[in-house]
Design an enzyme around this catalytic site. Structure first.
Site, PDB file in Angstrom:
ATOM      1  N   HIS A  16       0.654   3.568  -2.621  1.00  0.00           N
ATOM      2  CA  HIS A  16       0.790   4.049  -3.997  1.00  0.00           C
ATOM      3  C   HIS A  16      -0.551   4.485  -4.577  1.00  0.00           C
ATOM      4  CE1 HIS A  16       4.717   2.310  -3.682  1.00  0.00           C
ATOM      5  NE2 HIS A  16       4.247   1.084  -3.571  1.00  0.00           N
ATOM      6  N   SER A  37       0.853  -1.186   0.000  1.00  0.00           N
ATOM      7  CA  SER A  37       0.000   0.000   0.000  1.00  0.00           C
ATOM      8  C   SER A  37       0.892   1.240   0.000  1.00  0.00           C
ATOM      9  CB  SER A  37      -0.904  -0.011   1.238  1.00  0.00           C
ATOM     10  OG  SER A  37      -1.807  -1.093   1.157  1.00  0.00           O
ATOM     11  N   ASP A  55       7.350  -8.926  -4.241  1.00  0.00           N
ATOM     12  CA  ASP A  55       6.124  -9.101  -5.032  1.00  0.00           C
ATOM     13  C   ASP A  55       6.250 -10.318  -5.949  1.00  0.00           C
ATOM     14  OD1 ASP A  55       5.613  -6.664  -3.868  1.00  0.00           O
ATOM     15  OD2 ASP A  55       4.810  -5.722  -5.651  1.00  0.00           O
ATOM     16  N   HIS A  68       9.343   3.758  -3.590  1.00  0.00           N
ATOM     17  CA  HIS A  68       9.353   3.521  -2.144  1.00  0.00           C
ATOM     18  C   HIS A  68      10.465   4.314  -1.484  1.00  0.00           C
ATOM     19  CE1 HIS A  68       8.132  -0.200  -4.239  1.00  0.00           C
ATOM     20  NE2 HIS A  68       7.159  -0.193  -3.375  1.00  0.00           N
ATOM     21  N   LYS A 114       4.509  -6.175 -10.450  1.00  0.00           N
ATOM     22  CA  LYS A 114       5.616  -5.226 -10.543  1.00  0.00           C
ATOM     23  C   LYS A 114       6.905  -5.921 -10.119  1.00  0.00           C
ATOM     24  CE  LYS A 114       3.993  -1.910  -7.847  1.00  0.00           C
ATOM     25  NZ  LYS A 114       2.937  -2.746  -7.237  1.00  0.00           N
TER      26      LYS A 114
END
Lengths: 357, 210
Positions: free
Chosen positions: A57, A55, A110, A219, A105
């Site tokens: 973004h 979270s 991820d 990030h 991504k």
């Protein structure tokens, strides 16, 4: 730290609850495990598109759930990847029988979590494809790093592939189109300030008043270099050059082979942009930069592209893939063809993108 | 020999070891990663400790699999799927066992490490947890072949993991988020190799305290 939050540990949950009540016509939220899904899912005979990631973004990814874009999104904690149980449960919930395409991504966390989920879902007999987004031209080589990060192209691929799924593309056609948009995309980002992760309570990095960081991720990862603050024209010119002067980019990615039931390596190539090409020009705010400054950036960018003989076929300007409250911006250029433009223009009805409906 | 009860006590001990080392692992990770390894591991093994209550009476394979599933769904980041895979693969080769011989434990550790390698695709000197696993298991195998017992072989494995962990300091990262730092990743100890060392050390401490 000043933020509009209650308890730090409830940040993501409370924001999702707000989203669910604001957009009940478009989406629903499951909390055990956590995923956001289309209110009308599963949509009969349609390939289901699922993305996800940490979270922080927003509006990506949850804000892109809806008709013409994603069927589900799996949010992790702030800047932390979600887990396979979320992705698996989301896949089971939105699969109509036409299969599931995971759009991932390229961040190690991820990628590994989505790979585990894809294996679990495929193990249940669900047709699965998984496409990696890796468009960040700030990362020079793929041999000695985890490869280019997935940034702005994620928004564009989700929109275009979502429209194709809505138009009846099957799973392999959706995967091919998604891959094509990714290998037609390059991005570059800059930060003027750091962001503050709620759980950390302090800025991720220190950036002096007189400097900016060139080539950041989403990030607060380090960029290519730190430079003295410059004008919007100068910064835009540096950003445009990083994309336009980027040569051929070749890397090997791992994709799920449905027929063989295993991961296979695939070599992908991005060709450089050339005079005569048409592009979608996406100028994005990292969260803290006002849209007015994005227009100042777009003004310079369109002049630079014009001088190179590159035509802006479509544009998207605003905060769509953000990094909390970070001041900064990114530019994504996507080379287009008729297929890409047709699906870009197709109707979309999500909290974050909405046109043609 | 490692009994089922020792496996359970190992996992419980690991939950407290990782809670104690939360800040240490996170500090290592903030130097070259995204500052969440300690928090993620402590959260994951706290969940494992909760889960153990309902599976401790089953068998070693089942306990390890349940541990793997729990880590997979509660840790996040890269370490969740990596350690999750380690325990799930380790559980698959120890199905319905009540105790493990020195050979069985070796087989379990190797199956787990292969799982980590397949999932993460890291090789030696990429500056990852693999740099602790490879020398640890090489030392374990050597001791086992020489006829040493489980505790003695594990003692060698822990020494191997510690040496491997320290040897990550001068390496430049080629995998994971640290790889984006390029040369700036040199001079820092890899947090994943460190948690691997802590994991093997906790197993040895469990055997030696019982």
């Amino acid at each position: 730290m000043k933020k509009l939050i209650n308890a730090v540990e409830n940040v993501v949950r409370e924001q999702l609850e707000g989203m669910a009540s604001a957009h009940a016509d478009v989406l629903k939220v499951s909390y055990e495990p956590t995923f956001i899904y289309r209110a009308d899912a599963p949509v009969a005979n349609k390939v289901a598109l699922i993305s996800g990631g940490g979270s922080g973004h927003e509006p990506m990814h949850g804000g892109f759930v809806g008709k013409g874009m994603l069927d589900a999104a799996c949010p992790g904690e702030v800047f932390t990847s979600p887990t396979p149980d979320q992705m698996y449960a989301a896949g089971s919930a939105v699969n109509s029988g036409a299969g599931v395409l995971y759009i991932v991504k390229n961040y190690t966390g991820d990628v590994l979590n989505f790979e585990a989920a894809a294996e679990m879902l495929a193990g249940e007999g669900v047709p699965v494809q998984s496409i990696l987004i890796d468009d960040d031209a700030a990362v020079k080589d793929s041999l000695y790093t985890a490869g280019r990060r997935g940034v702005g192209a994620t928004v564009i691929t989700e929109k275009i592939t979502g429209a194709a799924a809505e138009a009846g593309y099957d799973l392999l056609q959706c995967a091919d189109l998604c891959r094509k948009v990714n290998t037609s995309s390059r991005s570059i980002g800059v930060a003027l300030t750091s962001c503050i992760v709620p759980a950390a309570g302090k800025p991720t990095f220190d950036l002096g008043d007189g400097e900016f960081e060139f080539g950041i991720g989403i990030h607060g990862e380090p960029g290519r270099r730190r430079l003295p603050m410059a004008s919007v024209d100068e910064i835009t010119e540096m950003m445009a050059s990083a994309i336009l002067d980027d040569g051929v980019y070749t890397r090997t990615v791992r994709e799920w082979d449905q027929a063989r039931g295993e991961w296979v390596d695939k070599e992908l190539v991005n060709a450089p942009l050339r005079s005569g090409d048409g592009v979608i020009a996406f100028v994005n705010s990292m969260g803290g930069t006002p849209v007015s400054e994005l227009y100042a950036m777009y003004r310079k960018l369109s002049g630079l592209l014009d001088a190179r003989g590159i035509r802006i076929a479509r544009n998207l300007i605003g905060p769509y893939i953000t990094s909390l409250e970070m001041q900064g911006a990114s530019i994504t250029l996507v080379k287009v063809d008729d297929e890409i433009l047709k699906f870009w223009d197709a109707p979309v009805l999500t909290p974050g993108l909405r046109w043609g409906v | 020999m490692v009994t089922k009860e020792q496996i359970v006590r190992w996992l419980e001990r690991l939950a407290s070891v990782l809670a104690e080392n939360k800040a240490y692992l996170t500090d290592l990770d903030s130097a070259i990663g995204d500052a969440d390894h300690g928090t993620n591991m402590a959260r994951g093994f706290a969940k494992v400790a909760e889960k153990l209550v309902s599976v401790a009476d089953t068998d070693i394979g089942n306990i390890l699999k349940a541990t793997g599933m729990t880590l997979m769904s509660s840790v996040g980041g890269a370490s969740g799927p990596l350690y999750g895979t380690f325990f799930m693969r380790g559980g698959a080769v120890t199905a319905s066992r009540e105790e493990l011989s020195v050979e069985d434990l070796g087989e379990m550790l190797h199956a787990g490490m292969q799982g980590i390698q397949q999932r993460g695709r890291a090789i030696a000197e990429d500056k990852t947890m693999i740099d602790a696993w490879i020398p640890a298991l090489a030392a374990y195998d050597t001791a086992r072949i020489a006829g040493e017992d489980t505790a003695a072989a594990l003692r060698r494995a822990v020494a191997g993991a510690e040496a491997g962990m320290k040897a990550t300091i001068p390496l430049q990262a080629r995998k994971g988020r640290a790889s984006y730092l390029g040369e700036r990743s040199i001079g820092h100890q890899d947090p994943g190799a460190t948690s691997t060392y802590l994991m093997l050390k906790a197993l040895l401490d469990t055997l030696e305290s019982s």
